[in-house]
Design a protein around this motif. Structure first.
Motif, PDB file in Angstrom:
ATOM      1  N   ASP A 156       0.846  -1.178   0.000  1.00  0.00           N
ATOM      2  CA  ASP A 156       0.000   0.000   0.000  1.00  0.00           C
ATOM      3  C   ASP A 156       0.892   1.242   0.000  1.00  0.00           C
ATOM      4  N   VAL A 157       0.270   2.375  -0.301  1.00  0.00           N
ATOM      5  CA  VAL A 157       0.957   3.660  -0.379  1.00  0.00           C
ATOM      6  C   VAL A 157       0.718   4.427   0.912  1.00  0.00           C
ATOM      7  N   ASP A 158       1.772   5.024   1.466  1.00  0.00           N
ATOM      8  CA  ASP A 158       1.581   5.863   2.636  1.00  0.00           C
ATOM      9  C   ASP A 158       0.731   7.078   2.248  1.00  0.00           C
ATOM     10  N   PRO A 159      -0.251   7.439   3.081  1.00  0.00           N
ATOM     11  CA  PRO A 159      -1.099   8.595   2.743  1.00  0.00           C
ATOM     12  C   PRO A 159      -0.309   9.870   2.460  1.00  0.00           C
ATOM     13  N   MET A 160       0.877   9.991   3.018  1.00  0.00           N
ATOM     14  CA  MET A 160       1.729  11.144   2.741  1.00  0.00           C
ATOM     15  C   MET A 160       1.992  11.290   1.246  1.00  0.00           C
ATOM     16  N   PHE A 161       2.081  10.151   0.549  1.00  0.00           N
ATOM     17  CA  PHE A 161       2.427  10.156  -0.869  1.00  0.00           C
ATOM     18  C   PHE A 161       1.221  10.000  -1.793  1.00  0.00           C
ATOM     19  N   GLY A 162       0.068   9.626  -1.233  1.00  0.00           N
ATOM     20  CA  GLY A 162      -1.107   9.458  -2.068  1.00  0.00           C
ATOM     21  C   GLY A 162      -1.763   8.106  -1.861  1.00  0.00           C
ATOM     22  N   THR A 163      -2.212   7.515  -2.959  1.00  0.00           N
ATOM     23  CA  THR A 163      -2.959   6.261  -2.929  1.00  0.00           C
ATOM     24  C   THR A 163      -2.434   5.313  -3.998  1.00  0.00           C
ATOM     25  N   LEU A 164      -2.942   4.087  -3.959  1.00  0.00           N
ATOM     26  CA  LEU A 164      -2.603   3.137  -5.019  1.00  0.00           C
ATOM     27  C   LEU A 164      -3.061   3.652  -6.377  1.00  0.00           C
ATOM     28  N   ALA A 165      -4.194   4.353  -6.396  1.00  0.00           N
ATOM     29  CA  ALA A 165      -4.660   4.926  -7.663  1.00  0.00           C
ATOM     30  C   ALA A 165      -3.669   5.963  -8.184  1.00  0.00           C
ATOM     31  N   ASP A 166      -3.062   6.743  -7.280  1.00  0.00           N
ATOM     32  CA  ASP A 166      -2.031   7.693  -7.699  1.00  0.00           C
ATOM     33  C   ASP A 166      -0.819   6.968  -8.264  1.00  0.00           C
ATOM     34  N   PHE A 167      -0.454   5.848  -7.632  1.00  0.00           N
ATOM     35  CA  PHE A 167       0.672   5.079  -8.162  1.00  0.00           C
ATOM     36  C   PHE A 167       0.348   4.558  -9.562  1.00  0.00           C
ATOM     37  N   ASP A 168      -0.877   4.094  -9.754  1.00  0.00           N
ATOM     38  CA  ASP A 168      -1.271   3.618 -11.084  1.00  0.00           C
ATOM     39  C   ASP A 168      -1.157   4.739 -12.119  1.00  0.00           C
ATOM     40  N   ARG A 169      -1.436   5.972 -11.711  1.00  0.00           N
ATOM     41  CA  ARG A 169      -1.288   7.108 -12.627  1.00  0.00           C
ATOM     42  C   ARG A 169       0.184   7.339 -12.982  1.00  0.00           C
ATOM     43  N   VAL A 170       1.054   7.150 -11.997  1.00  0.00           N
ATOM     44  CA  VAL A 170       2.485   7.270 -12.279  1.00  0.00           C
ATOM     45  C   VAL A 170       2.896   6.268 -13.345  1.00  0.00           C
ATOM     46  N   VAL A 171       2.483   5.012 -13.168  1.00  0.00           N
ATOM     47  CA  VAL A 171       2.860   3.959 -14.123  1.00  0.00           C
ATOM     48  C   VAL A 171       2.296   4.269 -15.505  1.00  0.00           C
ATOM     49  N   ALA A 172       1.033   4.653 -15.551  1.00  0.00           N
ATOM     50  CA  ALA A 172       0.400   4.916 -16.851  1.00  0.00           C
ATOM     51  C   ALA A 172       1.089   6.075 -17.574  1.00  0.00           C
TER      52      ALA A 172
END
Length: 541
Positions: free
Chosen positions: A76-92
């Motif tokens: 999981d992503v620490d709330p400080m950095f965002g969410t899993l959905a934010d990580f998916d946006r990074v990858v995309a």
């Protein structure tokens, strides 16, 4: 897979990987801390630089005692950095821009707040009792052996619930996992599968040679003073007084790395391991990357040393590497989130910084660039009261810690936070020497260091021999380090790593200059006159 140089069958081989320290790259929500949304916003900068991949330092759920290298939830992503959905946006977004995505996995230890450790420490009979390295005290109640922590003091911490000591090679809040226990290995491989399924292209493996400790917990031998090296821990730390023969670098690690490689293969993913060893880093790196069945790449600390890389020391590095394993694959770096920035560490002039950057792009191996390196950022001077790094706080003032290389990225030149954040204060300050070196300022200056890095990355990409070809004939001639790259074409490279002028003879044959855009000087009559901090790159015709 193909043997034709330049094809993308093995994208990692010769790749230029740009390291993002997420706390300091870009803040998208105004809280003074960088985050995944900020990375999405700034990915075009990295693509425009010409990098092949990004490596994101930890963003997992964590109490942040060691700024994310103490993980309490691997998936999981620490709330400080965002969410899993934010990580998916990074990858995309990265994939849209042609960038591969690598993330930092910390598999040797967790946070003491991880559910695995919370269960393990309850008693000696629970389902996860053997998931960490626990040991009985000596009869007099003292620690099980003489192992030391990288962060100072004993590597053992007493736990009153189990009435045992647990191993921590780093902070006491970072207990070491017991990879001798098969369920631990499988759980960690599942972590890798989780992120691979989310689209990552590989991993940077933190402290890869710390995964296993000696099962018999034998004492480490002492290390003579003349052999001590502060590339892993500062000289004020007694960690350097030992040869860490039993606390890391164990042979069982090889089989685990083979299992890890097998998980990567179906995804076409790659791993680069961090080899933290001051005595045998190159040899361990060779062991971990040779044979095609373990990790693809490792980076040792030979180019992260306090002492400036010279022609002689560069030649010695490649001599050792060739002797250890000709097929080993290094990933070279001058700077990262744990070391003083190399511009300051080596006291480099602008001309020196440029020739080192050019040389890095011509070496055999892959390359890691640390954020801000392309701007020639010096180490930031941080006052004690502003320090965040527990390492720096522990050893101040003899060692000022790692915060000086972790300050926010300067995007524009202003009197605030240089475009990093809209907050009044950031987690670390933006220091005055960084302001005029911002991305915007250097974009507007054709002769800036940023444009030089773009040129050398484009030059490397334009000639696949640099990324994947052979490297032979390396030698030091005074301050000049020279070698030949071959594979498709033959390229001679000579770099003057000193202030004085030097004459260099080229190998037999007819050579014509390449790389005029990166400052290469043309040879004439089978030789080249190099000024201080000059280079010659020439193609055999």
């Amino acid at each position: 897979m193909t043997d034709v140089i330049g094809h993308d069958a093995e994208w990692w081989r010769g790749a230029v990987i740009y390291q993002i320290y997420p706390r300091s790259y870009q803040d998208s929500n105004g809280d003074g801390v960088g985050d995944l949304g900020g990375i999405v916003e700034r990915l075009p900068h990295i693509a425009g630089l010409g990098a092949d991949a990004i490596w994101i330092s930890p963003f997992f759920t964590s109490p942040m005692k060691d700024f994310g290298y103490d993980v309490s939830d691997y998936c999981d992503v620490d709330p400080m950095f965002g969410t899993l959905a934010d990580f998916d946006r990074v990858v995309a977004r990265a994939h849209e821009l042609g960038l591969k995505v690598m993330i930092d996995l910390v598999l040797s230890h967790t946070s003491d707040q991880h559910p695995w450790f919370k269960e393990s420490r309850k008693d000696r009979g629970n389902a996860k009792a053997d998931w960490y390295v626990w040991a009985e005290p000596k009869p007099d109640g003292t620690v099980p052996n003489n192992w030391l922590s990288v962060f100072g003091g004993s590597a053992w911490q007493w736990d009153g619930r189990r009435r045992q000591y647990y191993l921590h090679n780093f902070l006491t809040s970072q207990p070491d996992l017991n990879l001798h226990h098969a369920p631990v290995q499988e759980a960690l491989l599942d972590v890798a599968r989780f992120w691979l399924e989310r689209g990552v292209n590989g991993f940077r493996l933190d402290t890869i040679n710390f995964y296993f400790a000696d099962r018999y917990l034998r004492d480490n031998p002492s290390l003579p003073p003349e052999l001590r090296n502060d590339s892993i821990a500062p000289s004020v730390n007694p960690y350097n007084h030992q040869l860490h023969l039993f606390s890391k670098n164990q042979p069982e690690n090889l089989e685990f790395l083979r299992k890890f490689r097998a998980v990567l293969e179906p995804y076409g993913a790659a791993a680069v391991g961090e080899v933290g060893d001051a005595q045998r880093g190159l040899e361990i790196m060779a062991e971990y990357t040779s044979g095609g069945d373990k990790v693809q790449m490792c980076y040792p600390f030979e180019m992260l040393q306090p002492a400036r890389l010279t022609a002689a020391s560069a030649a010695a590095v490649f001599d050792r590497l060739a002797a250890a394993a000709p097929d080993a694959w290094p990933c070279w770096a001058y700077s990262n989130h744990d070391t003083v920035r190399h511009l300051t560490r080596w006291n480099l002039s602008d001309a020196a910084a440029r020739v080192y950057a050019t040389m890095l792009m011509c070496l055999r191996g892959s390359v890691c660039l640390y954020q801000g390196e392309e701007l020639a950022l010096p180490e930031a001077e941080i006052a004690f009261e502003e320090l965040q790094d527990p390492y720096g706080i522990e050893f101040w003032p003899e060692f000022k810690g790692r915060d000086g290389c972790r300050t926010p990225m300067p995007w524009v030149t202003d009197n605030g936070l240089c475009g990093f954040s809209s907050a009044e204060r950031a987690w670390l300050p933006v220091t005055a020497p960084h302001r005029p070196l911002s991305v915007a300022a250097q974009e507007a200056e054709p002769g800036s260091m940023l444009h030089h890095y773009r040129s050398v990355l484009a030059f490397r990409r334009g000639h696949p021999t640099f990324a994947q070809g052979r490297m032979t004939g390396w030698k030091a001639e005074g301050d000049v380090f020279n070698f030949t790259r071959s594979g498709g074409i033959e390229i001679f490279c000579a770099f003057n790593l000193g202030e004085g002028a030097a004459e260099v003879m080229l190998p037999p044959g007819h050579w014509e200059r390449m790389g005029e855009s990166v400052g290469s000087i043309a040879p004439a009559g089978g030789k080249v006159q190099l000024p201080g901090w000059g280079c010659c790159i020439a193609r055999k015709v």
